[in-house]
Each structure stands twice: as structure tokens, then as C-alpha cells.
Write an enzyme that holds these catalytic residues in place. Structure first.
Site, mmCIF file in Angstrom:
data_model
loop_
_atom_site.group_PDB
_atom_site.id
_atom_site.type_symbol
_atom_site.label_atom_id
_atom_site.label_comp_id
_atom_site.label_asym_id
_atom_site.label_seq_id
_atom_site.Cartn_x
_atom_site.Cartn_y
_atom_site.Cartn_z
ATOM 1 N N GLY A 55 13.694 26.297 -13.614
ATOM 2 C CA GLY A 55 13.192 26.550 -12.190
ATOM 3 C C GLY A 55 13.626 27.859 -11.953
ATOM 4 O O GLY A 55 14.562 28.415 -12.443
ATOM 5 N N CYS A 82 18.468 24.718 -18.226
ATOM 6 C CA CYS A 82 18.479 25.805 -17.469
ATOM 7 C C CYS A 82 18.746 25.521 -16.124
ATOM 8 O O CYS A 82 19.981 25.359 -15.873
ATOM 9 C CB CYS A 82 17.051 26.649 -17.477
ATOM 10 S SG CYS A 82 17.136 28.350 -17.145
ATOM 11 N N TYR A 83 17.863 25.632 -14.991
ATOM 12 C CA TYR A 83 18.165 25.806 -13.522
ATOM 13 C C TYR A 83 18.678 24.104 -13.473
ATOM 14 O O TYR A 83 19.673 23.993 -12.712
ATOM 15 C CB TYR A 83 16.935 25.643 -12.865
ATOM 16 C CG TYR A 83 17.095 25.189 -11.253
ATOM 17 C CD1 TYR A 83 17.719 26.127 -10.281
ATOM 18 C CD2 TYR A 83 16.738 23.759 -10.911
ATOM 19 C CE1 TYR A 83 17.760 25.594 -9.061
ATOM 20 C CE2 TYR A 83 17.006 23.553 -9.515
ATOM 21 C CZ TYR A 83 17.635 24.677 -8.712
ATOM 22 O OH TYR A 83 17.808 23.874 -7.257
ATOM 23 N N HIS A 169 16.807 27.110 -23.320
ATOM 24 C CA HIS A 169 15.369 26.062 -23.310
ATOM 25 C C HIS A 169 15.199 25.669 -24.718
ATOM 26 O O HIS A 169 14.597 26.142 -25.594
ATOM 27 C CB HIS A 169 14.049 27.085 -22.809
ATOM 28 C CG HIS A 169 14.152 27.256 -21.378
ATOM 29 N ND1 HIS A 169 13.647 26.692 -20.629
ATOM 30 C CD2 HIS A 169 14.665 28.486 -20.639
ATOM 31 C CE1 HIS A 169 13.799 27.172 -19.122
ATOM 32 N NE2 HIS A 169 14.254 28.445 -19.313
ATOM 33 N N GLU A 171 13.193 23.374 -25.502
ATOM 34 C CA GLU A 171 11.768 22.851 -25.445
ATOM 35 C C GLU A 171 10.703 24.049 -26.213
ATOM 36 O O GLU A 171 9.645 23.656 -26.501
ATOM 37 C CB GLU A 171 11.263 22.451 -24.390
ATOM 38 C CG GLU A 171 11.089 23.469 -23.333
ATOM 39 C CD GLU A 171 12.242 23.833 -22.575
ATOM 40 O OE1 GLU A 171 12.006 24.527 -21.500
ATOM 41 O OE2 GLU A 171 13.407 23.563 -22.765
ATOM 42 N N ASP A 227 -11.200 19.454 -26.499
ATOM 43 C CA ASP A 227 -11.095 18.698 -25.336
ATOM 44 C C ASP A 227 -12.177 17.981 -24.673
ATOM 45 O O ASP A 227 -12.160 16.653 -24.498
ATOM 46 C CB ASP A 227 -10.322 19.739 -24.330
ATOM 47 C CG ASP A 227 -9.146 20.470 -24.722
ATOM 48 O OD1 ASP A 227 -8.634 19.960 -25.698
ATOM 49 O OD2 ASP A 227 -8.938 21.567 -23.944
ATOM 50 N N LYS A 367 -2.526 20.053 -26.613
ATOM 51 C CA LYS A 367 -3.724 19.958 -27.612
ATOM 52 C C LYS A 367 -3.527 19.182 -28.813
ATOM 53 O O LYS A 367 -4.527 18.761 -29.529
ATOM 54 C CB LYS A 367 -3.814 21.350 -27.843
ATOM 55 C CG LYS A 367 -4.903 21.874 -28.916
ATOM 56 C CD LYS A 367 -6.434 21.804 -28.232
ATOM 57 C CE LYS A 367 -6.665 22.931 -26.997
ATOM 58 N NZ LYS A 367 -7.901 22.724 -26.421
#
Length: 511
Positions: A55, A82-83, A169, A171, A227, A367
Site C-alpha cells: 500500500g 511490503c506495507y 513484492h 507477486e 473477454d 487474462k
């Protein structure tokens, strides 16, 4: 249906949905909740693990997002990112302060390979840092298990209380072994079996849609992209002829795309299909508009107005279906996250929409997950793996004002680029690639005469989830061939540029 799950608690970071997507990549169901979630609700959900997101705030500020301190006593493994790492440290008695040296970007990370988090992770490894605060002192009971040159506490663990955190991070794709780290937490620490599959998502979605729609009529916003196509077939499987697909040709499609979409959905599927040629209507609305957000909102509102008009021709329509996916939601600033850009079918929606309800069956998918759902539904691979194309179309691949002449330039340049990428055998190995038109004009020389024409930008990226991306290192001979063809075959272009920017800091699209 009872299924194991991990929950991500959102503290306002941009990567909250991406973390969830990474967990699902481990075949573990994951959902997002705000940081205000109560302990009672967490107990009712009964997650196998909890992840705190990053964040933009400082954990030690009074007005910063926080959570109920009792969460640390539930006995559920928690991973702070992180945050989330700083918040966990601050709440449990550690010290967080301004870092002497801020870190942003790829960084060498030295890890303790004996930790459960870093099993099968090399050291040093590459991680992605993005912080101005840092952890000065860990809370009691925590052991430091990773560091960088400028960050003495890059990760730590309290094995007894099942609490873990990472300052970086894991991710994002820039953290090269981040997938292994998250799998170590979800499968190793949390003990998840990893048995969630896309076939169960499709089955449950069809059942849920049938219950929601009943005998009502459904209008599907069909663009012909991946999509909306998957959403259309999913709805068709669920409600059959109650579905009416409206394809709006807004004049911002790729070359020949309108005819191609019409052919696919009229010849391959048993759908109620209507094509609306509204090119001039959109050009008129966009005349003189240069601001990206305004363009997106105009296109989004005009889409809805066209759908409303077509719905009235059909009769009473109860539901509108859109192919909204996870990246659309997070980048449009839904919840606590900052707005990156409004998507035509999310932030671009007008205040008034003349339907009982909007159905977005893919809004929880990324996606690559949408493509997997498409294959589960039996959609041909050629359509499932089609190049991504945004709802606002070429309107956001043209910097500045949009008009028919500029659209023609982009269509022709993009067609050449895609044709040559396919000829080079790279069309299935690049995540996304396209040509865009800058608002820059420059002096050139063609046929011994001075020109003053536009510059076209070629963009190609490699990505799995479309939340982060690296620019594709295309062969120079391919770029040279594309450039030569564009300046020779496309009128009003005398310069071709190649975009070498990743995401972040850029977005994949130009606007």
C-alpha cells in the site's frame, strides 16, 4: 460448496488482485477482502492462509489502513507483503521508519534457504523492491531471513505464531522466483492441497448465471475480443436463446475486424447476433477530445447508449453482460486502490444505465484464466488466443484527438506489424503487440522531398497476467522490416519508434 481458500486483505496497494492471481496459479482459490473485514467474518470464511497487501501509506501514521490486532491470534498463517510487512511489524511492537536509502526496482536478495518461505529458492535471487520506509527492528519472536544491500530486513518469520513477511513484492514477474516463494507459503506453510481448477469455475458460473437470470432476457456487449467472446459463450451455455449479443462497430477496431467478428459469431455459434455500425456516431462524440480519461468515458457511455437503444428494439431486457476482468477492476480504482485508468466497462460507465442488473461473469479472472475458461467452454484456440484488444479500441492507441483519418493510419500500421510478427513465427510467443499513433509530427525526407508527418510507435510485451510486463526484445531485422513497410505503405507516417518500457512504470496500452 466448501473449498479451501486463501484470502488477500487489501490495504490499498495496486497489486492486490495480482497477489490473488498468483495464489490461484498454485491452484488454490483466493478472494480479496478490505482491511476493515471483521474477525467474525474471517472465522466464518475459515481461510487456510491470509496475505496482507502492499500500500502507499506509512504504517506508523495514525490514519493509515490497519486491521483488528486479534487477527494475529487466530492461528492462521499470515504473510505480509511490503506495507503488509511494515504494518505487521508496527502492530506487533517492531520499529518502522523512513529508509536511509529508498529502493525501487530490481534488487539482489540474499535469503536464508533453511526457511520454509525460501525452500528451493536460490541466493542471491532477484526481487522487486518499492519502498521509502523500512523495518528498523523486527518485533519479538521474529527472525530475519532475507536482506539486500540497502534493506537489512527484507523478510522475517515467527514460526511459532505462523507469521511471515516480505518487504519486496513476490507477486510481480520482476521477482524471478516469486512464484516459488508464494507456493512455499500457500502449499508449504498453509498446507493447501492445490486442487482448485478452471473446470469447477466454469461449472459454478453457469449454475449461478441460470439461477440469477431465471427466464429473463440478457443483452451481451460483444466486442469480439477474448473477454467478451468467452463471456458470450458462457452465457449462451447458461441461458441459450435468452441471450442477445450486440456487436457495436465503433469505428475503432483493427483492420477488417468488424467483418471477422460477424462471421465468427453468425457461422460458428447459435446466437441472437446484431451488428450495429456506429462509426460516425463515435467519431462525432470524440471530435476535439484529447484527454485520455475523457475519451474512455465517452466511449464507455456511448457503448451503453447504443446497447439501450438496441435493447428497446428487442423488448424488455433484464440483464447486461460485460466481459470485465480483474485487471479492469483494479486499474479503475475499485475499492481502496488508486485509479490508473478507467476502463470503458468499469470506470467509464455512465451514472444511469437502463438495465435491471449488470452481469460480469469474468470479473474475478485474469487474462490467462479467461483463456483457460474459454478452452473449457470449447471455444476454438484461434479465438481464445487472439491478440488482446481493449474495449475503447484504437481510441486509446491514438494519442490526442481521434478521427477517421488517424484510425486509418493505425489500422494499416498495426496490420503490417501483426502480419510481419506472424511471418516471423513470433505471433504465439509474445504476450501482446500492436502499433499506436503518437501525436508527434516531425520532419522527414521521402523521394527527395521534405515531409512533415506522424510517428508510429510499435509496442510488444511479454506478460502472463497483464498486470506486469517486460518489453519484448524483438529481432532488429524484424523491427527494420516493419518500419520500412510502414513508412512506405502507410500515408502520413515518416517515422517508426519502438517502445522499450515495461509495466510498471508504463501501462501496456498507450492511454
Amino acid at each position: 460448496m466448501n473449498r479451501e481458500k486463501v484470502i488477500v486483505i487489501d490495504f490499498g496497494g495496486q497489486y492486490n488482485q495480482l497477489i490473488a492471481r498468483r495464489v490461484r496459479e498454485c491452484n488454490v482459490y483466493c478472494e480479496i477482502h478490505p482491511h476493515t473485514i471483521s474477525l467474525d467474518k474471517i472465522k466464518k470464511i475459515n481461510p487456510k492462509g491470509i496475505i496482507f497487501t502492499g500500500g502507499p501509506n506509512s504504517a506508523y501514521q495514525e490514519d493509515s489502513p490497519s486491521c483488528d490486532k486479534g487477527i494475529y491470534d487466530l492461528g492462521i498463517p499470515i504473510l505480509g507483503i511490503c506495507y503488509g510487512a511494515q504494518l505487521m511489524t508496527h502492530m506487533l511492537g517492531g520499529v518502522v521508519g523512513k529508509a536511509p536509502v529508498s529502493e525501487y526496482g530490481k534488487t539482489d536478495l540474499h535469503v536464508d534457504q533453511s526457511s520454509d518461505l525460501f525452500r528451493n529458492v536460490s541466493t542471491p535471487t532477484t526481487c522487486w523492491m518499492s519502498h521509502t520506509d523500512y523495518i528498523e527492528t523486527v518485533a519479538d519472536g521474529f527472525k530475519v531471513i532475507a536482506h539486500t544491500a540497502d534493506c537489512p530486513v527484507a523478510a522475517a518469520e515467527n514460526i511459532e505464531k505462523k507469521l511471515y513477511f516480505m518487504q519486496f513484492h513476490p507477486e510481480v514477474l520482476h521477482t524471478t522466483e516469486g512464484k516459488t516463494m508464494l507456493s512455499n507459503f500457500v502449499i508449504g506453510v498453509c498446507g493447501c492441497a492445490g486442487d482448485w481448477r478452471m473446470d469447477s469455475f466454469v461449472e459454478n458460473a453457469i449454475k449461478s448465471i441460470r439461477e440469477k437470470v431465471g427466464d429473463g432476457k440478457v443483452l451481451c456487449a460483444l466486442s469480439g475480443g477474448v473477454d467478451s467472446s468467452v463471456a458470450a459463450v458462457l452465457l449462451s451455455k447458461a441461458v441459450g436463446k435468452q441471450l442477445h449479443c450486440i456487436f457495436v462497430d465503433h469505428g475503432l477496431l483493427r483492420k477488417n475486424e468488424g467483418d471477422e467478428v460477424e462471421e465468427v459469431f453468425t457461422k460458428q455459434y447459435d446466437l441472437n447476433f446484431t451488428r450495429v455500425n456506429a462509426q460516425q456516431r463515435f467519431y462525432d462524440k470524440l471530435a476535439g477530445v484529447t484527454e485520455p480519461e475523457q475519451k474512455r468515458k465517452i466511449i464507455g457511455e456511448e457503448f451503453i447508449r447504443v446497447f439501450e437503444e438496441e435493447a428497446k428494439k428487442i423488448g424488455t431486457v433484464d440483464f447486461l453482460v460485460q466481459g470485465t476482468i480483474y485487471p479492469d477492476i483494479v486499474e479503475s480504482g475499485i475499492g481502496n486502490s488508486a485509479v490508473i485508468k478507467s476502463h470503458h466497462n468499469v470506470g467509464g460507465l455512465p451514472d444511469y444505465v437502463d438495465f435491471k442488473e449488470i452481469i460480469e461473469p469474468l470479473r474475478d479472472l485474469f487474462k490467462d484464466e479467461v483463456r483457460r475458461a474459454g478452452l473449457e467452454l470449447g471455444i476454438p484456440e484461434k479465438l481464445v488466443f487472439r491478440q488482446p484488444f481493449p474495449g475503447p479500441g484504437l481510441g486509446i492507441r491514438i494519442i490526442g484527438e481521434v478521427n477517421a483519418d488517424k484510425v486509418k493510419i493505425v489500422q494499416e500500421a498495426d496490420h503490417i506489424f501483426r502480419e510481419e510478427v506472424a511471418n516471423a513465427g513470433l505471433d504465439t510467443s509474445i504476450g501482446q503487440y500492436f502499433a499506436a499513433l503518437t501525436n508527434m509530427r516531425s520532419v522527414g525526407v521521402m523521394g527527395d522531398e521534405r515531409t512533415y508527418d506522424y510517428a508510429v510507435v510499435l509496442r510488444a510485451v511479454n506478460t502472463i497476467d497483464f498486470m506486469t510486463a517486460e518489453f519484448a526484445e524483438l529481432p532488429w531485422d524484424l523491427i527494420g522490416k516493419v518500419s520500412s513497410r510502414i513508412v512506405n505503405e502507410v500515408k502520413h507516417v515518416n517515422r517508426v519508434l519502438y517502445d522499450c518500457t515495461g509495466k510498471p512504470p508504463a501501462t501496456i496500452e498507450m492511454e
